[in-house]
Scaffold this motif. Structure first.
Motif, PDB file in Angstrom:
ATOM      1  N   VAL A 204      12.609   0.496  20.396  1.00  0.00           N
ATOM      2  CA  VAL A 204      11.899   1.039  19.241  1.00  0.00           C
ATOM      3  C   VAL A 204      10.630   1.753  19.708  1.00  0.00           C
ATOM      4  CG1 VAL A 204      10.762   0.485  17.066  1.00  0.00           C
ATOM      5  CG2 VAL A 204      12.796  -0.796  17.776  1.00  0.00           C
ATOM      6  N   LYS A 205      10.494   3.020  19.345  1.00  0.00           N
ATOM      7  CA  LYS A 205       9.315   3.795  19.729  1.00  0.00           C
ATOM      8  C   LYS A 205       8.040   3.220  19.103  1.00  0.00           C
ATOM      9  CE  LYS A 205      11.655   8.318  20.076  1.00  0.00           C
ATOM     10  NZ  LYS A 205      11.671   9.696  19.531  1.00  0.00           N
ATOM     11  N   LYS A 206       6.910   3.459  19.765  1.00  0.00           N
ATOM     12  CA  LYS A 206       5.621   3.028  19.224  1.00  0.00           C
ATOM     13  C   LYS A 206       5.376   3.657  17.853  1.00  0.00           C
ATOM     14  CE  LYS A 206       3.204   2.106  23.592  1.00  0.00           C
ATOM     15  NZ  LYS A 206       2.046   2.477  24.456  1.00  0.00           N
ATOM     16  N   LYS A 207       5.774   4.920  17.719  1.00  0.00           N
ATOM     17  CA  LYS A 207       5.620   5.624  16.440  1.00  0.00           C
ATOM     18  C   LYS A 207       6.364   4.903  15.332  1.00  0.00           C
ATOM     19  CE  LYS A 207       7.467   9.712  14.125  1.00  0.00           C
ATOM     20  NZ  LYS A 207       8.259  10.942  14.266  1.00  0.00           N
ATOM     21  N   TRP A 208       7.591   4.461  15.626  1.00  0.00           N
ATOM     22  CA  TRP A 208       8.386   3.772  14.614  1.00  0.00           C
ATOM     23  C   TRP A 208       7.768   2.430  14.239  1.00  0.00           C
ATOM     24  CZ3 TRP A 208      13.622   4.815  17.536  1.00  0.00           C
ATOM     25  CH2 TRP A 208      13.944   6.178  17.384  1.00  0.00           C
ATOM     26  N   LYS A 209       7.290   1.685  15.248  1.00  0.00           N
ATOM     27  CA  LYS A 209       6.636   0.405  14.962  1.00  0.00           C
ATOM     28  C   LYS A 209       5.426   0.612  14.065  1.00  0.00           C
ATOM     29  CE  LYS A 209       7.945  -2.239  19.090  1.00  0.00           C
ATOM     30  NZ  LYS A 209       7.443  -2.960  20.290  1.00  0.00           N
ATOM     31  N   ARG A 210       4.639   1.641  14.387  1.00  0.00           N
ATOM     32  CA  ARG A 210       3.438   1.932  13.603  1.00  0.00           C
ATOM     33  C   ARG A 210       3.812   2.332  12.177  1.00  0.00           C
ATOM     34  NH1 ARG A 210       1.845   5.677  16.579  1.00  0.00           N
ATOM     35  NH2 ARG A 210       2.495   7.466  15.314  1.00  0.00           N
ATOM     36  N   ASN A 211       4.813   3.190  12.044  1.00  0.00           N
ATOM     37  CA  ASN A 211       5.223   3.648  10.713  1.00  0.00           C
ATOM     38  C   ASN A 211       5.853   2.532   9.895  1.00  0.00           C
ATOM     39  OD1 ASN A 211       4.294   6.212  11.221  1.00  0.00           O
ATOM     40  ND2 ASN A 211       6.303   7.090  11.665  1.00  0.00           N
ATOM     41  N   ARG A 212       6.615   1.661  10.545  1.00  0.00           N
ATOM     42  CA  ARG A 212       7.225   0.539   9.826  1.00  0.00           C
ATOM     43  C   ARG A 212       6.152  -0.389   9.263  1.00  0.00           C
ATOM     44  NH1 ARG A 212      12.366  -0.985  13.854  1.00  0.00           N
ATOM     45  NH2 ARG A 212      13.345   1.094  13.737  1.00  0.00           N
ATOM     46  N   GLN A 213       5.133  -0.636  10.072  1.00  0.00           N
ATOM     47  CA  GLN A 213       4.047  -1.493   9.596  1.00  0.00           C
ATOM     48  C   GLN A 213       3.285  -0.808   8.466  1.00  0.00           C
ATOM     49  OE1 GLN A 213       2.051  -3.804  12.514  1.00  0.00           O
ATOM     50  NE2 GLN A 213       0.113  -3.837  11.398  1.00  0.00           N
ATOM     51  N   GLU A 214       3.094   0.508   8.585  1.00  0.00           N
ATOM     52  CA  GLU A 214       2.410   1.251   7.534  1.00  0.00           C
ATOM     53  C   GLU A 214       3.224   1.223   6.245  1.00  0.00           C
ATOM     54  OE1 GLU A 214       1.311   5.901   6.657  1.00  0.00           O
ATOM     55  OE2 GLU A 214       1.000   5.163   8.697  1.00  0.00           O
ATOM     56  N   ALA A 215       4.559   1.350   6.358  1.00  0.00           N
ATOM     57  CA  ALA A 215       5.425   1.307   5.179  1.00  0.00           C
ATOM     58  C   ALA A 215       5.394  -0.075   4.533  1.00  0.00           C
ATOM     59  CB  ALA A 215       6.857   1.670   5.566  1.00  0.00           C
ATOM     60  N   PHE A 216       5.283  -1.103   5.346  1.00  0.00           N
ATOM     61  CA  PHE A 216       5.259  -2.475   4.821  1.00  0.00           C
ATOM     62  C   PHE A 216       3.954  -2.775   4.102  1.00  0.00           C
ATOM     63  CE2 PHE A 216       4.143  -6.971   5.357  1.00  0.00           C
ATOM     64  CZ  PHE A 216       5.234  -7.573   4.747  1.00  0.00           C
ATOM     65  N   ASN A 217       2.839  -2.326   4.683  1.00  0.00           N
ATOM     66  CA  ASN A 217       1.527  -2.642   4.116  1.00  0.00           C
ATOM     67  C   ASN A 217       1.393  -2.096   2.696  1.00  0.00           C
ATOM     68  OD1 ASN A 217       0.726  -3.884   6.492  1.00  0.00           O
ATOM     69  ND2 ASN A 217      -0.310  -2.081   7.291  1.00  0.00           N
ATOM     70  N   GLY A 218       1.113  -2.987   1.768  1.00  0.00           N
ATOM     71  CA  GLY A 218       0.921  -2.596   0.381  1.00  0.00           C
ATOM     72  C   GLY A 218       2.193  -2.427  -0.410  1.00  0.00           C
ATOM     73  N   SER A 219       3.359  -2.573   0.231  1.00  0.00           N
ATOM     74  CA  SER A 219       4.638  -2.385  -0.452  1.00  0.00           C
ATOM     75  C   SER A 219       4.931  -3.566  -1.378  1.00  0.00           C
ATOM     76  CB  SER A 219       5.770  -2.256   0.569  1.00  0.00           C
ATOM     77  OG  SER A 219       5.931  -3.485   1.274  1.00  0.00           O
ATOM     78  N   GLN A 220       5.942  -3.387  -2.213  1.00  0.00           N
ATOM     79  CA  GLN A 220       6.342  -4.494  -3.085  1.00  0.00           C
ATOM     80  C   GLN A 220       6.856  -5.672  -2.258  1.00  0.00           C
ATOM     81  OE1 GLN A 220      10.013  -4.785  -5.624  1.00  0.00           O
ATOM     82  NE2 GLN A 220       8.550  -4.321  -7.246  1.00  0.00           N
ATOM     83  N   MET A 221       7.579  -5.374  -1.171  1.00  0.00           N
ATOM     84  CA  MET A 221       8.039  -6.431  -0.281  1.00  0.00           C
ATOM     85  C   MET A 221       6.859  -7.237   0.249  1.00  0.00           C
ATOM     86  SD  MET A 221       9.999  -6.070   3.403  1.00  0.00           S
ATOM     87  CE  MET A 221      11.613  -5.613   2.798  1.00  0.00           C
ATOM     88  N   HIS A 222       5.815  -6.537   0.683  1.00  0.00           N
ATOM     89  CA  HIS A 222       4.596  -7.172   1.189  1.00  0.00           C
ATOM     90  C   HIS A 222       3.975  -8.052   0.106  1.00  0.00           C
ATOM     91  CE1 HIS A 222       0.338  -6.490   3.119  1.00  0.00           C
ATOM     92  NE2 HIS A 222       0.717  -7.751   3.141  1.00  0.00           N
ATOM     93  N   PHE A 223       3.832  -7.499  -1.101  1.00  0.00           N
ATOM     94  CA  PHE A 223       3.197  -8.241  -2.191  1.00  0.00           C
ATOM     95  C   PHE A 223       3.990  -9.487  -2.560  1.00  0.00           C
ATOM     96  CE2 PHE A 223       2.875  -8.931  -6.851  1.00  0.00           C
ATOM     97  CZ  PHE A 223       1.591  -9.444  -6.859  1.00  0.00           C
ATOM     98  N   PHE A 224       5.313  -9.342  -2.728  1.00  0.00           N
ATOM     99  CA  PHE A 224       6.118 -10.487  -3.144  1.00  0.00           C
ATOM    100  C   PHE A 224       6.122 -11.591  -2.076  1.00  0.00           C
ATOM    101  CE2 PHE A 224       8.997  -8.035  -6.323  1.00  0.00           C
ATOM    102  CZ  PHE A 224       7.993  -8.114  -7.271  1.00  0.00           C
ATOM    103  N   ARG A 225       6.204 -11.210  -0.809  1.00  0.00           N
ATOM    104  CA  ARG A 225       6.163 -12.220   0.252  1.00  0.00           C
ATOM    105  C   ARG A 225       4.831 -12.973   0.229  1.00  0.00           C
ATOM    106  NH1 ARG A 225       8.870  -9.454   5.725  1.00  0.00           N
ATOM    107  NH2 ARG A 225      10.959  -9.144   4.857  1.00  0.00           N
ATOM    108  N   ASP A 226       3.736 -12.221   0.072  1.00  0.00           N
ATOM    109  CA  ASP A 226       2.414 -12.858   0.028  1.00  0.00           C
ATOM    110  C   ASP A 226       2.223 -13.664  -1.247  1.00  0.00           C
ATOM    111  OD1 ASP A 226       1.742 -11.862   2.478  1.00  0.00           O
ATOM    112  OD2 ASP A 226       0.283 -10.400   1.771  1.00  0.00           O
ATOM    113  N   LEU A 227       2.772 -13.173  -2.350  1.00  0.00           N
ATOM    114  CA  LEU A 227       2.648 -13.884  -3.617  1.00  0.00           C
ATOM    115  C   LEU A 227       3.343 -15.237  -3.557  1.00  0.00           C
ATOM    116  CD1 LEU A 227       1.790 -13.812  -6.645  1.00  0.00           C
ATOM    117  CD2 LEU A 227       4.039 -12.812  -7.128  1.00  0.00           C
ATOM    118  N   ILE A 228       4.554 -15.262  -3.012  1.00  0.00           N
ATOM    119  CA  ILE A 228       5.310 -16.510  -2.905  1.00  0.00           C
ATOM    120  C   ILE A 228       4.532 -17.549  -2.102  1.00  0.00           C
ATOM    121  CG2 ILE A 228       7.391 -17.551  -1.894  1.00  0.00           C
ATOM    122  CD1 ILE A 228       8.825 -14.883  -2.658  1.00  0.00           C
TER     123      ILE A 228
END
Length: 403
Positions: A204-228
């Motif tokens: 996995v390229k560094k760019k992809w790792k960075r973008n995946r984390q950016e996509a996760f941050n603030g997402s609904q997936m992020h919120f629901f995991r933290d909410l639970i």
């Protein structure tokens, strides 16, 4: 245009356990013939394989509850719920032939004219989204899409003759997406399907790792995991509560309809450039009514800030459930809005707030959550605002783990 959308059907539940088990089985036809090359995967994950010459497949996976999806050209897609924490015998799945699949589409040949190109553009903007990451999504088999538009209901529907192949150069995935439903009615988008994610490269390229984390941050997936786990506040989320009521300044639909009919009857005698401050005739009143019809149908009233955890979520048989009064406004404070979000679908610029704001509107009174960060029933809620803007192009597989 504020696109509101229902989530893709992601009916997968991953366990937090480190225990692993082996899932194996065989895919055959109704005539008991082994099917080589059938796609077998766990929905919306990177976990998948292809059957061998004998129709066999084999997985090693963490214990948990999953939806296994099996697809093969010319056969109906098969879904099977699996609890891998229980002892499993070898699974045999018999696929049914789908001789009638897409009959209407095959009869009515797709014409790749300007209308098709226009509808394709709408499809990509609404399904993939308009975010920075979505611009790096490319549908490799666009011509497998067929569109129908109903002018009476202002509804666009899309059917894919084959599973869509979506290359996401920004996140580093090749996504095979079996589109089940796509309906865009006015400003409401409903779409569902089955997704299999594959890494574009072994490393996995560094760019992809960075973008995946950016996509996760603030997402609904992020919120629901933290909410639970009751960690949403410390990770930058603020939750407020609001009511949505009919806008008292906007005329009723009945008055608007009557006004339009009166204007239509007198169109030749109307000066549309005339400014009317105090209407003195029925026609003047009709013109004012039609102008007011442009006002938003509803108004939102914020009435509670920093909603307590226990007023957002509860647990039924250890299953997390979203249950609250009216609607929630979820604000992610650690990232600002993208420029495309501020510009809007039709170029009408919003005022920047410096945060990302999304709304959750329950459709069925409650919504059961999966611990991976999705709703179990995709029809249980609407997303509005920033989560609607990000859409498919910012979504991650459910087995994504933040570094």
């Amino acid at each position: 245009m504020n696109i509101r959308f229902l989530h893709i059907i992601f009916l997968l539940c991953l366990s937090q356990s480190f225990a692993q088990t082996v899932i194996s089985g065989k895919i055959i036809s109704e005539k008991n013939i082994p099917l080589e090359g059938a796609s077998v995967y766990f929905n919306n994950t990177t976990i998948g394989t292809i059957t061998n010459k004998k129709g066999l497949f084999r997985f090693k996976i963490k214990d948990g509850n999953y939806i296994l999806v099996v697809s093969y050209l010319g056969f109906k897609t098969h879904q099977l719920s699996i609890d891998t924490s229980k002892k499993q015998k070898e699974i045999t799945i018999k696929l049914q032939e789908d001789n009638n699949v897409l009959d209407e589409i095959l009869i009515k040949k797709t014409v790749y004219d300007d209308d098709w190109k226009y509808n394709l553009n709408r499809f990509k903007q609404t399904l993939l989204g308009r975010s920075k990451l979505s611009q790096e999504c490319k549908i490799l088999n666009e011509k497998d899409l067929h569109f129908e538009f109903n002018y009476k209901t202002n509804t666009l529907t899309a059917i894919a003759k084959k599973p869509l192949k979506i290359k996401h150069s920004g996140l580093g995935y090749l996504i095979t997406y079996d589109l089940v439903d796509y309906t865009l009615q006015k400003n409401q988008l409903f779409f569902s399907g089955y997704a299999r994610y594959e890494n574009l490269r072994k490393s996995v390229k560094k760019k992809w790792k960075r973008n995946r984390q950016e996509a996760f941050n603030g997402s609904q997936m992020h919120f629901f995991r933290d909410l639970i786990n009751n960690k949403y506040k410390e990770n930058g989320f603020v939750v407020n509560q609001f009511k949505r009521v009919l806008n008292p300044e906007r005329p009723s639909e009945e008055k608007i309809k009557s006004a339009r009919e009166l204007i239509k009857l007198n169109r030749r005698n109307i000066n549309f450039s005339k400014t009317i401050s105090n209407p003195t005739t029925h026609l003047d009143s009709a013109l004012v009514t039609v102008k007011k019809a442009r006002l938003p149908k509803y108004k939102d009233y914020l009435y509670k800030q920093n909603v307590p955890y226990e007023e957002i979520i509860s647990f039924e048989n250890n299953i997390p459930v979203l249950v609250f009064e009216n609607h929630l406004m979820v604000i992610y404070t650690k990232e600002i809005e993208e420029e495309n979000y501020l510009i809007g679908m039709f170029g009408k610029r919003k005022k920047a707030s410096g945060v990302q704001t999304s709304n959750i509107v329950l459709q069925q009174g409650k919504a059961f959550l999966d611990r991976t960060g999705i709703t179990v029933n995709p029809n249980a809620l609407f997303n509005e605002g920033y989560w609607g803007f990000e859409s498919f192009g910012n979504m991650l597989p459910l087995d994504y783990i933040k570094d």
